[in-house]
Enzyme design. Structure first.
Site, PDB file in Angstrom:
ATOM      1  N   LYS A   1       0.813  -1.217   0.000  1.00  0.00           N
ATOM      2  CA  LYS A   1       0.000   0.000   0.000  1.00  0.00           C
ATOM      3  C   LYS A   1       0.847   1.268   0.000  1.00  0.00           C
ATOM      4  CE  LYS A   1      -3.682  -2.344   2.557  1.00  0.00           C
ATOM      5  NZ  LYS A   1      -4.285  -2.537   3.884  1.00  0.00           N
ATOM      6  N   VAL A   2       1.980   1.213   0.677  1.00  0.00           N
ATOM      7  CA  VAL A   2       2.761   2.428   0.875  1.00  0.00           C
ATOM      8  C   VAL A   2       4.229   2.122   0.576  1.00  0.00           C
ATOM      9  CG1 VAL A   2       3.597   4.044   2.627  1.00  0.00           C
ATOM     10  CG2 VAL A   2       1.203   3.346   2.632  1.00  0.00           C
TER      11      VAL A   2
END
Lengths: 347, 347, 347, 347
Positions: free
Chosen positions: A298-299
């Site tokens: 996600k990041v």
């Protein structure tokens, strides 16, 4: 005998980051250690997001921030193209922003109150802040009124928040000059509230749907998710500035996975900053590190920073730093609201 | 080179509170101070809720509890009439309970992982726990499949969770014997997920609504709010047992106000217990005291207790205490699901 | 009008870990995640220390543990050869253990007290616990009396704590059967209090040194450090069981470096367990991880575990686990007190 | 292969509060809620202490503050008569202030280090900060050298800290211009370290006392307590500015009781401010509220404020506020060191 008026005297005032050039202070913090250095790094990453021409910026908000004096700060971010989409709790947008747009206020109180006595006076308490319960009820009813006026079908919260902006526009404008909902409406910054029934609007819905049992407005948070994912797919590069955790954090991190489901190889959030006091050791999402988010795809881990601080102290420093660095001056508004124009904005 | 298998070896196992009679231990804690005494008082209040024939019990769940081994505990509460309605995050019900019902597992990991490496292996990390990302994708798709099979109109999350129970029933039953969704389905215990798009089901919705752009299932969290309020109005007396905060806590506290809007003089929650490590000083709802909730008219202050502990340690003690006190043996199921039977359960 | 008696009614009672076989419960926790699994691992490491014939075990204590009902637990550890030396805050040993040995009690109170009113009644509050201030003053004076009876020269706190044990012995024994100071005296377990003036004994010293300005007893915490280091050098292998942080944690970790200064190549602490709620992000020693301690050459990383829990909940589980595993039954007392016999014990 | 030099590159730099006029920012925070408003109130109370001509100001320091860049801040407080006595941990004064006075530095690091590798390189880690272990050993030895040079008898830590100042004076002055020990020496501000063996000085003592087994310097923390109490009795009105908790907080609060034992009716601390992240729910002294201290007769409740923030962020704002308000300009130095002149300063 104390009356309600005795308690609701000192109005909370929103901090104006434009008046405080914190750049030298925050720069100094970068040469220190612990939270000061983390805060400096977070401020620098937020500035980087703003400088990055390719990057869409999503602000996520949780916690009782606007009643605590951080509303004008977010208003300034919206107004100066420092944020392109907002994902928020309902209380922030409706019970606090829309509530103040209707002309009501938050008041300084104390955590050492007799809550039973406050209840008798129709005063609601948020830690050290007081609210007039009767004014909140008017806010609930205004929500019901707005829902009553709409075509009865499922809406994303983004569509409804846009309707709240329009309501303010059509009713003489907000009674304050720092309404986030109204600024977002004018600047085409979409606002998402994935748990929209969980606030004053929920009370509005209770009234609306009870009065209109067969045909009524409903909120489709699946549509929220799809729309925010479309913004991700449109923007490709994204940065997230997170205050607190909760549903707004999780929801916004998840759109990378959602984008990946719809189209292979959606990029992760390139920048990520979070201000929170949540303790990582309970394993919950609100406190989960941005490194952990990277295991989920996600990041990215290059430009991520968590800051361990209560938001009222850290957010003016982080946002104020980015404001006074001025990189936003060259930044064009992304107006993601227009992605969905055919559906709602044209109406 | 390490492979996915090397990481996914040791399966998380759910604690069985039935096997541990913690009553003497928790009774001893009541004579101490600090969290031990608070925990004892909370356990006693939960037992009081169970003994009170008039009281409907709502369990609220937030945090990554089921991946951490607390699923069978909630299953046992449902199965033994110790809880009448559940308000939960989506991840708990879909990514964790339904996921395990499909035959997948959670694995012991470590917080000191190289998250970039985990990502390459398609392993998701929750603090010290690992999940097979590819198995989660199957869960997402199964959600989409369920949504594809339903009549396209707005649903409350309660209705959809019931459909998940039915899906398990119609597909050979859950692959584990401690599925909370399935137990709730059989026992007519409604489950609400007010932010239902914020989990694996959200990914299912992304697929479903993209494939069916014109006519599709949507989730109406306003309906959730109305339905939970109807349960409150039906039950009158209520007790809430809260693990963590977040939307489930706020949502459930708010139904008292919602009930008050629909019918004057709805009683506050009579009993309230919360297990949380959230710090009250950030002013957020997750950490807000139950005394503060009383200023809002949501919670009575006579029988309320917060316990400062991470849930995996405190919840087995609190729930185990109530289980072994045995007051549930005389308790009739409330079957609140039947309140809504005409709409869904009869189908 | 409420009197002191109305507040000092319910006596805090110490938990008896011998009565609660928590082994199956703690074993189950080992299959879960988060704090439950950490707690299980910590309990296992403590049991390993006890089984390891070469290992001397040092218990460090900080926080208001004995007033909270954990005194008998430490008494049982001392009495059953599960600990060979104690490093503690002064309040625990003097204001709480010695205080109760004189026949006084701690009482259940509430954090929601009117502290100004308590002060008028001479009641001291520790969070949710009450103490009779007048009884504490007797404790202060008893300390002065003991100091008045000693040869006027510098003492290590270990020597003085031994004198407190002897005082109890010579005055009819403690008035309770679970005095830690007295058990340590009888079992030759040395107790160190590196900040010994920071408690009721400090008030005793104020009286003693004021009354005896020229020749008086003084406390030499440098001698403490030397003596504890001598224990390390004698024992070679050591394990530390830490409750809370503070001076006791730092002091005990530091003896490895001190030993290394006196003799090259002193081994690090082989085992280390800490129960604490302190947050690592403030950079302070109390919360610093045991991995960080390893950069200083103080703690080996193979068998170390921190447990995020308030002590009243976790300590009965960790210590109770080790007690019921029974490895202490084969363990010989180390009687480190005898290392210093010529100086004091023979007197 | 990375070497020590690769890790020890970026020097921590101390923030200069004189350069940042935070008064308008902190004033704005006073109109907000939560920690911002608490911080404003704390800053105002500190300013009040400075304005109050009768009030002696005691600064208590715990946590790794100077390695984190807060040393010059304390230097400025001492130098500008904003503090009259300091009670500190030993690490702050010896391992950090005296260490830097000898010409050594602290370096920026990261909490995500391989601590075993750092240990091999003789690098010590404090959360995100690195220290050269070999330089610390020189600091230990310098302490031993100072102790070797003194008359062998018991000293209060205050006397020894004064000797450290004198050592710097006699050896060409500190190698930095912001040494707290040296400034305090010149300004006659006494520094107390009640647990003085618990730091680099402790290692110095180990060397000194081992080399001089019969006649040696010892530290009498009882004398510390008596001396600080004498300051309280001299000053009558006092205010305390506390960073972190630990022994310095407890010790300084306790002198009110000590004064009361020596002379009836010593006034409580009139002003009290604490910056800490410690959670009140563990019942420990570090986190105990100033209201709780009032039940003990230690702190008045009119002007007390706790601020929930990590110190590197809040302390520059609180101290900077008081500095730029300028009330210190009219304040005379109290020079409490002179109370004890006959004993040491004259030498």
């Amino acid at each position: 005998m104390a009356t309600k008026k005795d308690f609701l005297k000192e109005v909370i005032q929103h901090i104006d980051i434009k008046k405080h050039d914190v750049v030298p202070l925050v720069d100094s913090m970068g040469e220190m250690a612990f939270s000061a250095r983390d805060l400096n790094r977070a401020a620098g990453i937020y500035d980087k997001m703003i400088k990055d021409k390719e990057c869409g910026i999503i602000l996520t908000l949780a916690g009782s921030l606007f009643s605590a004096g951080l509303k004008k700060l977010v208003f300034d971010l919206v107004n100066n193209n420092m944020v392109d989409a907002i994902v928020s709790t309902g209380a922030l947008m409706i019970d606090q922003d829309f509530f103040e747009a209707l002309g009501y206020k938050h008041y300084k109180g104390t955590p050492f109150s007799d809550d039973n006595f406050l209840r008798e006076l129709h005063i609601d308490r948020i830690y050290d802040t007081y609210i007039d319960e009767d004014e909140l009820r008017v806010c609930d009813e205004t929500c019901a009124k707005i829902f009553n006026s709409l075509e009865p079908h499922p809406y994303s919260s983004r569509e409804l928040l846009w309707e709240f902006g329009k309501y303010l526009e059509n009713n003489g404008g907000p009674k304050v000059d720092d309404s986030v909902i109204y600024a977002a409406y004018k600047k085409n910054v979409p606002i998402f509230v994935p748990a929209f029934s969980d606030c004053s609007a929920g009370f509005g819905f209770i009234i609306h749907q009870t009065q209109n049992p067969d045909k009524h407005v409903s909120i489709d948070s699946a549509k929220d998710f799809l729309e925010l994912t479309q913004i991700k797919l449109k923007s490709r590069e994204t940065g997230i500035f997170m205050i607190g955790g909760g549903v707004p954090k999780n929801f916004t991190q998840d759109i990378v996975v959602a984008a990946d489901i719809l189209e292979e190889d959606a990029p992760m959030h390139k920048y990520a900053v979070q201000i929170t006091v949540a303790d990582v050791r309970d394993g919950a999402l609100s406190s989960s590190t941005l490194k952990e988010a990277s295991s989920w795809g996600k990041v990215e881990t290059t430009f991520e920073q968590m800051v361990y601080s209560e938001a009222t102290v850290a957010m003016p420093l982080v946002a104020g730093y980015a404001y006074h660095k001025g990189s936003w001056k060259d930044r064009k508004p992304r107006e993601f609201q227009k992605l969905f124009t055919k559906e709602t904005v044209a109406s």
